[in-house]
Design an enzyme around this catalytic site. Structure first.
Site, PDB file in Angstrom:
ATOM      1  N   ASP A   1       0.859  -1.180   0.000  1.00  0.00           N
ATOM      2  CA  ASP A   1       0.000   0.000   0.000  1.00  0.00           C
ATOM      3  C   ASP A   1       0.895   1.229   0.000  1.00  0.00           C
ATOM      4  OD1 ASP A   1      -2.385   1.553   0.205  1.00  0.00           O
ATOM      5  OD2 ASP A   1      -2.079   1.751   2.355  1.00  0.00           O
ATOM      6  N   SER A   2       0.293   2.373  -0.268  1.00  0.00           N
ATOM      7  CA  SER A   2       1.043   3.619  -0.254  1.00  0.00           C
ATOM      8  C   SER A   2       1.486   4.000   1.153  1.00  0.00           C
ATOM      9  CB  SER A   2       0.198   4.751  -0.844  1.00  0.00           C
ATOM     10  OG  SER A   2      -0.981   4.923  -0.079  1.00  0.00           O
TER      11      SER A   2
ATOM     12  N   TYR B   1      -0.326   8.387  -2.335  1.00  0.00           N
ATOM     13  CA  TYR B   1      -0.297   8.190  -3.783  1.00  0.00           C
ATOM     14  C   TYR B   1      -1.474   8.899  -4.456  1.00  0.00           C
ATOM     15  CZ  TYR B   1       3.109   4.273  -3.522  1.00  0.00           C
ATOM     16  OH  TYR B   1       4.215   3.488  -3.336  1.00  0.00           O
ATOM     17  N   GLY B   2      -2.541   9.098  -3.712  1.00  0.00           N
ATOM     18  CA  GLY B   2      -3.800   9.523  -4.321  1.00  0.00           C
ATOM     19  C   GLY B   2      -3.786  10.881  -4.984  1.00  0.00           C
TER      20      GLY B   2
ATOM     21  N   CYS C   1      -4.351  -1.067  -2.084  1.00  0.00           N
ATOM     22  CA  CYS C   1      -4.330   0.379  -2.334  1.00  0.00           C
ATOM     23  C   CYS C   1      -5.284   0.652  -3.488  1.00  0.00           C
ATOM     24  CB  CYS C   1      -2.912   0.827  -2.682  1.00  0.00           C
ATOM     25  SG  CYS C   1      -2.758   2.573  -3.128  1.00  0.00           S
TER      26      CYS C   1
ATOM     27  N   THR D   1      -5.768   3.380  -5.064  1.00  0.00           N
ATOM     28  CA  THR D   1      -5.135   4.193  -6.092  1.00  0.00           C
ATOM     29  C   THR D   1      -4.327   3.337  -7.054  1.00  0.00           C
ATOM     30  OG1 THR D   1      -5.015   6.076  -4.576  1.00  0.00           O
ATOM     31  CG2 THR D   1      -3.558   6.115  -6.486  1.00  0.00           C
TER      32      THR D   1
ATOM     33  N   GLU E   1      -4.032   8.352   9.471  1.00  0.00           N
ATOM     34  CA  GLU E   1      -2.628   8.094   9.791  1.00  0.00           C
ATOM     35  C   GLU E   1      -2.133   8.936  10.962  1.00  0.00           C
ATOM     36  OE1 GLU E   1       0.092   7.663   6.600  1.00  0.00           O
ATOM     37  OE2 GLU E   1      -1.043   5.941   5.845  1.00  0.00           O
TER      38      GLU E   1
ATOM     39  N   CYS F   1     -10.738   3.048  -0.321  1.00  0.00           N
ATOM     40  CA  CYS F   1      -9.349   3.175   0.144  1.00  0.00           C
ATOM     41  C   CYS F   1      -9.250   2.362   1.419  1.00  0.00           C
ATOM     42  CB  CYS F   1      -9.019   4.645   0.402  1.00  0.00           C
ATOM     43  SG  CYS F   1      -7.413   4.909   1.219  1.00  0.00           S
ATOM     44  N   THR F   2      -8.169   1.608   1.573  1.00  0.00           N
ATOM     45  CA  THR F   2      -8.070   0.702   2.717  1.00  0.00           C
ATOM     46  C   THR F   2      -7.805   1.424   4.041  1.00  0.00           C
ATOM     47  OG1 THR F   2      -5.785   0.257   1.993  1.00  0.00           O
ATOM     48  CG2 THR F   2      -7.460  -1.404   1.491  1.00  0.00           C
ATOM     49  N   HIS F   3      -7.605   2.737   4.004  1.00  0.00           N
ATOM     50  CA  HIS F   3      -7.571   3.501   5.254  1.00  0.00           C
ATOM     51  C   HIS F   3      -8.977   3.655   5.848  1.00  0.00           C
ATOM     52  CE1 HIS F   3      -3.606   4.747   3.799  1.00  0.00           C
ATOM     53  NE2 HIS F   3      -3.359   5.269   4.980  1.00  0.00           N
TER      54      HIS F   3
END
Length: 270
Positions: free
Chosen positions: A10-11, A42-43, A73, A75, A152, A186-188
């Site tokens: 992932d980013s 990355y987005g 990710c 993106t 994050e 998005c995996t966040h």
């Protein structure tokens, strides 16, 4: 049977939500995770830069002798061309296709919302794939660039006022369109799914793209006879920035069961 590890990237830290799902679904599998924390997000990057970064991430994981690649990710999954992923030496799955299939199966009124990074939304990959399955679907998209830094930086509490206010800013319009299904692209985003659910209301099904990708990974490994027969797998974590903050992210995203070695690498060398 194949004892080689599953490679996940992932980013940044969001892909750890997919790792958590894999650890639950496939407890006997070893996992190698790379988070590009030195170049996140990355987005907001150009497609050319995203592809360059993703190819470096993949080359690193292939150097770890992985048997499978999961692009955790949205993106990257939206940007890497099929011609590239199909030519990889190991099977590959991205979060976009898995999430779209789940959303198409879940919707009852054909009105689907998608929230993701700006690059994912610009690519229209979710819309294209949804219409491949449901040509008459009504799709409402919104880029949510603030969600990744909020997650994050730990703004994930159930009633966090900052994240809640921004969620309303992003989601009120989509909710007003009457969607009954919302893809967390998005995996966040699963880390703030409780806030998103509060804003969207109880009648909207949330699709966790990381979980759906983990399910797809399990299905593909089973079908291809690539599962490990080990009793208990281990997870190794790599990142492109300092590992100190990453260790706290592991606790946030996965919990104490996510313990494993964390090492910094120079991703530009790949």
């Amino acid at each position: 049977m194949d004892k080689r590890p599953i490679g996940v990237f992932d980013s940044g830290m969001g892909g750890l939500t997919a790792v958590r799902q894999l650890q639950v679904m496939l407890p006997g599998e070893d996992i190698v995770y790379f988070g590009d924390t030195g170049r996140v997000p990355y987005g907001t990057r150009s497609p050319e830069t995203i592809r360059q970064y993703a190819e470096q991430d993949i080359r690193f994981l292939l150097s770890q002798d992985v048997k499978f690649l999961l692009a955790a990710c949205g993106t990257v999954s939206s940007t890497l061309p099929k011609s590239y992923t199909e030519a990889l030496p190991v099977p590959y799955v991205g979060v976009v296709g898995a999430a779209v299939a789940a959303a198409a199966a879940a919707t009852k009124n054909g009105r689907i919302g998608v929230i993701a990074t700006p690059a994912s939304i610009r690519s229209r990959s979710y819309e294209t794939r949804i219409r491949d399955i449901l040509p008459d679907a009504e799709i409402f998209t919104r880029s949510c660039p603030m969600f990744v830094p909020l997650v994050e930086n730990g703004y994930v509490g159930p009633n966090d006022p900052i994240t809640t206010a921004i969620a309303h800013e992003y989601l009120d319009e989509i909710r007003a369109k009457g969607v009954d299904t919302l893809i967390l692209g998005c995996t966040h985003y699963p880390l703030i799914a409780h806030i998103i659910a509060q804003v969207m209301g109880p009648d909207v099904t949330l699709i966790d793209s990381g979980r759906e990708a983990a399910l797809k990974t399990r299905d593909m490994l089973t079908r291809m006879n690539l599962l490990s027969d080990a009793g208990q797998g281990t997870t190794r974590y790599f990142m492109s920035d300092s590992p100190e903050s990453f260790s706290s992210a592991i606790r946030l995203f996965i919990g104490p069961q996510g313990e494993g070695t964390a090492s910094q690498i120079a991703i530009e060398q790949y």
